[in-house]
Design an enzyme around this catalytic site. Structure first.
Site, PDB file in Angstrom:
ATOM      1  N   ARG A  51       0.816  -1.208   0.000  1.00 21.77           N
ATOM      2  CA  ARG A  51       0.000   0.000   0.000  1.00 21.77           C
ATOM      3  C   ARG A  51       0.852   1.262   0.000  1.00 21.77           C
ATOM      4  O   ARG A  51       0.383   2.355  -0.284  1.00 21.77           O
ATOM      5  CB  ARG A  51      -0.953  -0.019   1.205  1.00 21.77           C
ATOM      6  N   TYR A 102     -17.471  16.682 -14.908  1.00 23.23           N
ATOM      7  CA  TYR A 102     -17.779  15.262 -14.868  1.00 23.23           C
ATOM      8  C   TYR A 102     -18.818  14.986 -13.772  1.00 23.23           C
ATOM      9  O   TYR A 102     -18.646  15.429 -12.629  1.00 23.23           O
ATOM     10  CB  TYR A 102     -16.492  14.488 -14.593  1.00 23.23           C
ATOM     11  N   ASP A 173      -8.942  19.345 -13.916  1.00 25.47           N
ATOM     12  CA  ASP A 173      -9.103  17.999 -14.472  1.00 25.47           C
ATOM     13  C   ASP A 173      -8.665  18.060 -15.938  1.00 25.47           C
ATOM     14  O   ASP A 173      -9.302  18.719 -16.764  1.00 25.47           O
ATOM     15  CB  ASP A 173     -10.577  17.588 -14.340  1.00 25.47           C
ATOM     16  N   LYS A 198      -8.932   6.850 -19.397  1.00 21.73           N
ATOM     17  CA  LYS A 198      -9.329   7.411 -20.687  1.00 21.73           C
ATOM     18  C   LYS A 198      -8.134   7.441 -21.637  1.00 21.73           C
ATOM     19  O   LYS A 198      -7.602   6.391 -21.955  1.00 21.73           O
ATOM     20  CB  LYS A 198      -9.952   8.799 -20.462  1.00 21.73           C
TER      21      LYS A 198
HETATM   22  C1  PLP Z   1     -13.885   9.414 -16.319  1.00 16.50           C
HETATM   23  C2  PLP Z   1     -13.608  10.730 -15.743  1.00 16.50           C
HETATM   24  C3  PLP Z   1     -13.349  10.885 -14.379  1.00 16.50           C
HETATM   25  C4  PLP Z   1     -13.408   9.721 -13.405  1.00 16.50           C
HETATM   26  O1  PLP Z   1     -12.392   8.806 -13.657  1.00 16.50           O
HETATM   27  P1  PLP Z   1     -12.531   7.212 -13.384  1.00 16.50           P
HETATM   28  O2  PLP Z   1     -11.202   6.693 -13.807  1.00 16.50           O
HETATM   29  O3  PLP Z   1     -13.667   6.725 -14.225  1.00 16.50           O
HETATM   30  O4  PLP Z   1     -12.808   7.041 -11.946  1.00 16.50           O
HETATM   31  C5  PLP Z   1     -13.046  12.166 -13.915  1.00 16.50           C
HETATM   32  N1  PLP Z   1     -13.016  13.230 -14.743  1.00 16.50           N
HETATM   33  C6  PLP Z   1     -13.283  13.116 -16.056  1.00 16.50           C
HETATM   34  C7  PLP Z   1     -13.220  14.328 -16.924  1.00 16.50           C
HETATM   35  C8  PLP Z   1     -13.574  11.873 -16.603  1.00 16.50           C
HETATM   36  O5  PLP Z   1     -13.833  11.773 -17.909  1.00 16.50           O
END
Ligand code: PLP
Length: 380
Positions: A51, A102, A173, A198
């Site tokens: 961890r 998001y 983000d 992504k």
């Molecule tokens: C998918 C996404 C998230 C969350 O990420 P996960 O890996 O699915 O937990 C946060 N911000 C944006 C812009 C996203 O597209």
């Protein structure tokens, strides 16, 4: 913890860095960072328990940290990263969150607000005056650009100035743009969030998240949160994401070129009412994107004529494009975002389809979309 400047790849252009960084370097070492499957380490070394850290995560973190220009901490998912960041803020912290973001982040912030852990408010981050007002009295400001799912562009440098004038932390983000198209820390942000599920991973086969902090002390707090809360990435996920990173530049270049082509064609299609893509010269975000991004990216949105049912029929009719949520994979994905109550409540038009452009042949993609749009217009 290796400092960013110690990596021999640190001086390279991002396209080279993606390939060269995060590899073992001594004679006889494997060229690829091995997948380290061990929950425990022999006593007396840097780590004792899984961890606390893992060498496969560390290689992924090195590459992303160098790309963004800060110290990267990987998490089990983008949402785990977001939760760790909120948890690293003091009790009662006042957080201003962009109203267009998001839906998972909105849900998380609402939950933590309802629990009394933070005090959250939504702000229209596109509106400089509203943002400045929200910054006053805030401890953290949270935005994304381009936004999900409207693909609008928010001025990060202006937001950083407003946030810092109020002594607030700016969180950006950067999932949609990727560090190849936008570097929020260089624009003044303090922390960058990634859903590596992504574009960074790029193959829709893993969940992984990352935070990149400008301040090493904050990075240390985030590592502590990860170890304490157990929001640790899987070693396999980090391995796959690192493998995905190696081809990010070629994937993104190709997908972005196709996105531009599809955006232009969609804008002239009789079944399309509006296209949202900052690469289009008449897009409201075009000028700002040209200033703050090195390319408009591979995500676009368009509104069909007709109603929500028309837009749903497009999703059902596509064959090469996959009707599924998410984005950033090699396969093109389409989705009507207003089907999520959170997105609908945030003002997403009912006929808006978000298209994540993949690396298929652009002509094949266009034929698929054109056919689906025409079918959707046919009387039932
Ligand atoms: C998918 C996404 C998230 C969350 O990420 P996960 O890996 O699915 O937990 C946060 N911000 C944006 C812009 C996203 O597209």
């Amino acid at each position: 913890m290796a400092e960013a400047h110690e990596d021999p790849a640190a001086g390279l252009r991002p396209e080279s860095l993606l390939v060269a960084a995060g590899r073992p370097a001594r004679a006889g070492d494997p060229v690829n960072q091995p997948l380290a499957l061990s929950s425990i380490y022999r006593a007396g070394g840097e780590r004792s328990y899984g961890r606390e850290g893992n060498e496969t995560w560390a290689a992924f973190e090195r590459v992303v940290g160098l790309l963004e220009g800060g110290e990267c901490v990987a998490f089990a998912s983008g949402m785990a990263a977001a939760a760790a960041l909120l948890e690293a803020l003091p009790a009662g912290a006042r957080v201003a969150v962009s109203g267009v973001a998001y839906h998972g982040v909105h849900e998380l912030v609402r939950d933590r607000d309802a629990a009394g852990r933070i005090s959250a408010r939504l702000v229209d981050a596109r509106d400089a005056r509203a943002l400045a007002e929200a910054c006053a009295g805030a401890d953290a400001v949270w935005l994304e650009s381009p936004t999900n799912p409207l693909i609008e562009v928010v001025d990060i440098a202006a937001a950083a100035e407003a946030a810092h004038a109020a002594d607030a932390l700016l969180v950006v983000d950067n999932t949609f743009a990727t560090p190849l198209r936008q570097r929020p820390l260089a624009l003044g942000a303090d922390v960058v969030l990634h859903s590596a599920s992504k574009f960074l991973g790029g193959h829709s086969d893993l969940l992984l998240g990352a935070l990149v902090a400008r301040d090493p002390e904050l990075a240390e707090r985030l590592r502590h949160r990860r170890a304490t809360d157990g929001s640790v990435p899987g070693a396999l996920e980090a391995f796959l994401a690192l493998r995905g990173l190696r081809t990010l530049a070629v994937r993104l270049d190709r997908a972005e070129r196709t996105a531009g082509e599809l955006a232009r064609r969609l804008a002239a299609h009789p079944a399309v009412a509006r296209v949202r893509y900052p690469g289009l010269a008449d897009d409201p975000g075009h000028e700002l994107a040209a200033r703050q991004m090195s390319g408009p990216g591979a995500l676009l949105a368009f509104e069909t004529v007709g109603d929500a049912a028309t837009a749903e029929r497009v999703c059902e009719a596509v064959e090469l494009v996959t009707h599924a949520t998410s984005l950033g994979g090699v396969e093109s994905l389409i989705e009507r975002r207003a089907r999520y109550p959170g997105d609908a409540a945030a003002g997403t038009p009912p006929t808006l389809l978000r298209l994540s452009v993949g690396i298929e042949d652009p002509g094949d993609l266009w034929r698929d979309l054109d056919r689906a749009l025409r079918l959707a217009l046919e009387p039932a």
